[in-house]
Design a protein around this motif. Structure first.
Motif, PDB file in Angstrom:
ATOM      1  N   GLY A 207      41.868  44.583  52.963  1.00  0.00           N
ATOM      2  CA  GLY A 207      41.185  43.554  51.911  1.00  0.00           C
ATOM      3  C   GLY A 207      40.167  44.206  51.088  1.00  0.00           C
ATOM      4  O   GLY A 207      39.253  43.429  50.669  1.00  0.00           O
ATOM      5  N   VAL A 208      40.217  45.592  50.800  1.00  0.00           N
ATOM      6  CA  VAL A 208      38.914  46.081  50.152  1.00  0.00           C
ATOM      7  C   VAL A 208      39.226  45.504  48.640  1.00  0.00           C
ATOM      8  O   VAL A 208      38.067  45.440  47.954  1.00  0.00           O
ATOM      9  CB  VAL A 208      39.048  47.466  50.104  1.00  0.00           C
ATOM     10  CG1 VAL A 208      40.195  47.981  49.475  1.00  0.00           C
ATOM     11  CG2 VAL A 208      37.886  48.098  49.650  1.00  0.00           C
ATOM     12  N   SER A 209      40.375  45.311  48.014  1.00  0.00           N
ATOM     13  CA  SER A 209      40.236  44.742  46.540  1.00  0.00           C
ATOM     14  C   SER A 209      39.640  43.562  46.375  1.00  0.00           C
ATOM     15  O   SER A 209      39.023  43.113  45.632  1.00  0.00           O
ATOM     16  CB  SER A 209      42.032  44.757  46.137  1.00  0.00           C
ATOM     17  OG  SER A 209      42.310  46.015  46.133  1.00  0.00           O
ATOM     18  N   ALA A 210      40.046  42.565  47.551  1.00  0.00           N
ATOM     19  CA  ALA A 210      39.449  41.154  47.470  1.00  0.00           C
ATOM     20  C   ALA A 210      37.924  41.106  47.834  1.00  0.00           C
ATOM     21  O   ALA A 210      37.397  40.499  47.117  1.00  0.00           O
ATOM     22  CB  ALA A 210      40.221  40.323  48.458  1.00  0.00           C
ATOM     23  N   SER A 211      37.411  42.190  48.601  1.00  0.00           N
ATOM     24  CA  SER A 211      36.165  42.336  48.996  1.00  0.00           C
ATOM     25  C   SER A 211      35.346  42.656  47.653  1.00  0.00           C
ATOM     26  O   SER A 211      34.226  42.257  47.463  1.00  0.00           O
ATOM     27  CB  SER A 211      35.881  43.368  50.306  1.00  0.00           C
ATOM     28  OG  SER A 211      34.738  43.481  50.646  1.00  0.00           O
ATOM     29  N   VAL A 212      35.882  43.697  47.061  1.00  0.00           N
ATOM     30  CA  VAL A 212      35.147  44.472  45.862  1.00  0.00           C
ATOM     31  C   VAL A 212      35.232  43.257  44.816  1.00  0.00           C
ATOM     32  O   VAL A 212      34.107  43.129  44.019  1.00  0.00           O
ATOM     33  CB  VAL A 212      35.792  45.525  45.466  1.00  0.00           C
ATOM     34  CG1 VAL A 212      35.151  46.017  44.241  1.00  0.00           C
ATOM     35  CG2 VAL A 212      35.552  46.741  46.563  1.00  0.00           C
ATOM     36  N   SER A 213      36.132  42.404  44.715  1.00  0.00           N
ATOM     37  CA  SER A 213      36.412  41.633  43.656  1.00  0.00           C
ATOM     38  C   SER A 213      35.170  40.355  43.787  1.00  0.00           C
ATOM     39  O   SER A 213      34.626  39.906  43.168  1.00  0.00           O
ATOM     40  CB  SER A 213      37.598  41.004  43.460  1.00  0.00           C
ATOM     41  OG  SER A 213      38.562  42.002  43.339  1.00  0.00           O
ATOM     42  N   ARG A 214      35.189  40.105  45.247  1.00  0.00           N
ATOM     43  CA  ARG A 214      34.389  38.884  45.521  1.00  0.00           C
ATOM     44  C   ARG A 214      32.619  39.414  45.323  1.00  0.00           C
ATOM     45  O   ARG A 214      32.101  38.628  44.776  1.00  0.00           O
ATOM     46  CB  ARG A 214      34.432  38.495  47.086  1.00  0.00           C
ATOM     47  CG  ARG A 214      33.712  37.431  47.641  1.00  0.00           C
ATOM     48  CD  ARG A 214      32.488  37.935  48.257  1.00  0.00           C
ATOM     49  NE  ARG A 214      31.714  36.910  48.871  1.00  0.00           N
ATOM     50  CZ  ARG A 214      30.660  36.987  49.316  1.00  0.00           C
ATOM     51  NH1 ARG A 214      29.883  38.013  49.723  1.00  0.00           N
ATOM     52  NH2 ARG A 214      29.833  35.985  49.851  1.00  0.00           N
ATOM     53  N   ALA A 215      32.588  40.844  45.612  1.00  0.00           N
ATOM     54  CA  ALA A 215      31.206  41.249  45.518  1.00  0.00           C
ATOM     55  C   ALA A 215      30.849  41.356  44.200  1.00  0.00           C
ATOM     56  O   ALA A 215      29.655  41.128  43.947  1.00  0.00           O
ATOM     57  CB  ALA A 215      31.121  42.533  46.377  1.00  0.00           C
ATOM     58  N   ALA A 216      31.818  41.718  43.267  1.00  0.00           N
ATOM     59  CA  ALA A 216      31.365  41.979  41.823  1.00  0.00           C
ATOM     60  C   ALA A 216      31.081  40.614  41.172  1.00  0.00           C
ATOM     61  O   ALA A 216      30.250  40.590  40.417  1.00  0.00           O
ATOM     62  CB  ALA A 216      32.543  42.581  41.255  1.00  0.00           C
TER      63      ALA A 216
END
Length: 339
Positions: A207-216
Motif C-alpha cells: 500500500g505504499v503508493s496509496a500511503s504516499v498519495s494520502r500523505a502528499a
C-alpha cells in the motif's frame, strides 16, 4: 580601538558567533524533534478516533462485507459500539504501539522538514512571499517522504486495528471485524516480524503508493493552508502567537480532511490484506491502488471514498488544533523560527 583597527571581532560579535554558525544539521534536528513531539502527543489523545476511522473504512471491503451490520451508521455510534463490545481500553490498545511509533517518526519529516523544503523551493524569496503552489509542493514532498519511510509501521497499525476484539473461551474473536477467527498476532512487534517473514520486504511496503498519495494530499493541503492562513492573518495585523496558530490550525483541519480521505480509504483496505489470507500480491504499487479505487467505485460509488470521513475530520481537525500550536511552541523553545 586597536582590535577594531586590526579587524578583530568585538567581544559582542564573538559571543554571537557560535549561534550564527550553528550547523544546519542541528537546526534540522530541532525542527524534526518539534514535529515529532507535537504529533506523538495527539496520537495518544486521538487514538480511539483512528480506530473508528480505520474500521469504518474497512467495513465494505470484500474481506469484511459479511460484517457490514457490525457497527451502526455514524462515528459516535461506532465509537460507542466498539467501547461496548471490545471495552473502552481497546479503543486505545488496538494498534496503539504502531500508531504511536508512526506518529513519532512520520511527522518529524512531514512537519519538521517543511520550512526547509519551502525555503529551497522558494529560493531567494522571503517565507511570507513564497507562492501558494510552492507551499503545497513543499508539504506534499515532505509528507510523501515521511510516509514512504514509515510505511512498514503503518501496515502494522492497520492490521492490528483490524485484529482487535475480545477473545472468547474457544480462543476465537467474539467481537470486532474478525468475529469467529483465531487471533493472528499477539502484538504489534509480532505482526511486524510475521509480515517480514511471510510476505518479505514487499509486504512491509504494501500500500505504499496509496500511503504516499494520502500523505502528499494531507500535508500539501494541511501545511500550505496553515502557512498561507498565518501569512494572511499577519497581513491583517494579527501578530505571531498562540491565538494566531490556533486560528490557522482550525483552517488547516477543514482543508486537509476531505483532501486526503479518498487515498486514506484505499490505503487502509490495501494494508489490511495479507497474502496468507488470499490478499493477492504485496500490493505496494500503483496498480494495487488503482485496483482498489475501481473496486470502491464499482461497489459503493464515489461516496465510498468518503467512508470514515467524519471520524477522519473528528481526528484531523482537533489534532491540528492541538498539534500545530505544540509544534510551534517546541520550535520556539528550541530556538527555531515559527513555521
Amino acid at each position: 580601538s586597536l582590535g577594531k583597527a586590526e579587524g578583530r571581532p568585538s567581544t559582542a560579535t564573538m559571543a554571537r558567533a557560535p549561534s550564527a554558525r550553528a550547523p544546519d544539521t542541528s537546526k534540522l534536528a530541532r525542527e524534526m524533534a518539534a514535529g515529532a513531539a507535537g504529533s506523538a502527543t495527539t496520537a495518544l489523545l486521538f487514538a480511539p478516533l483512528e480506530t473508528v476511522k480505520t474500521r469504518l473504512q474497512l467495513l465494505s471491503a470484500p474481506e469484511y462485507r459479511c460484517n457490514t451490520p457490525l457497527y451502526p451508521p455514524g462515528t459516535l455510534a461506532t465509537l460507542r459500539a466498539i467501547a461496548r463490545d471490545d471495552g473502552i481500553a481497546r479503543l486505545w490498545s488496538h494498534g496503539l504501539v504502531a500508531f504511536f511509533a508512526r506518529d513519532s517518526v512520520y511527522p518529524a519529516f512531514r512537519l519538521g522538514l517543511y520550512p526547509t523544503v519551502r525555503s529551497l523551493l522558494g529560493s531567494g524569496v522571503d517565507k511570507a512571499d513564497v507562492p501558494l503552489r510552492l507551499r503545497i509542493a513543499a508539504g506534499a514532498l515532505t509528507g510523501g517522504i515521511g510516509s514512504a519511510l514509515t510505511n512498514p509501521i503503518d501496515v502494522v497499525r492497520v492490521r492490528m486495528t483490524v485484529e482487535g476484539g475480545r477473545v472468547g473461551a474457544a480462543g476465537r474473536y467474539t467481537t470486532g471485524l474478525r468475529v469467529g477467527h483465531f487471533p493472528r498476532w499477539a502484538s504489534s512487534l509480532d505482526c511486524l516480524l510475521w509480515t517480514a517473514r511471510v510476505e518479505g520486504p514487499a509486504g512491509l511496503m504494501r500500500g505504499v503508493s496509496a500511503s504516499v498519495s494520502r500523505a502528499a494530499l494531507l500535508s500539501g493541503a494541511q501545511l500550505s493552508s496553515y502557512d498561507h492562513t498565518k501569512v494572511s492573518l499577519r497581513r491583517l495585523g494579527w501578530e505571531e502567537g498562540a491565538s494566531q496558530h490556533l486560528a490557522a490550525a482550525a483552517v488547516s483541519g477543514l482543508v486537509a480532511a476531505p483532501a486526503c480521505n479518498p487515498a486514506d480509504v484505499c490505503k487502509s483496505r490495501i494494508m489490511a490484506r495479507t497474502t496468507a489470507a488470499g490478499g493477492g500480491d504485496a500490493g505496494g504499487g500503483v496498480f494495487a491502488l488503482l485496483d482498489v479505487a475501481r473496486e470502491v467505485v464499482r461497489r459503493e460509488g464515489p461516496l465510498g471514498f468518503m467512508r470514515g470521513w467524519t471520524a477522519s475530520y473528528a481526528r484531523i481537525g482537533p489534532t491540528m488544533f492541538i498539534q500545530l500550536p505544540i509544534v510551534e511552541a517546541v520550535r520556539r523553545s528550541s530556538g527555531v523560527t515559527s513555521i
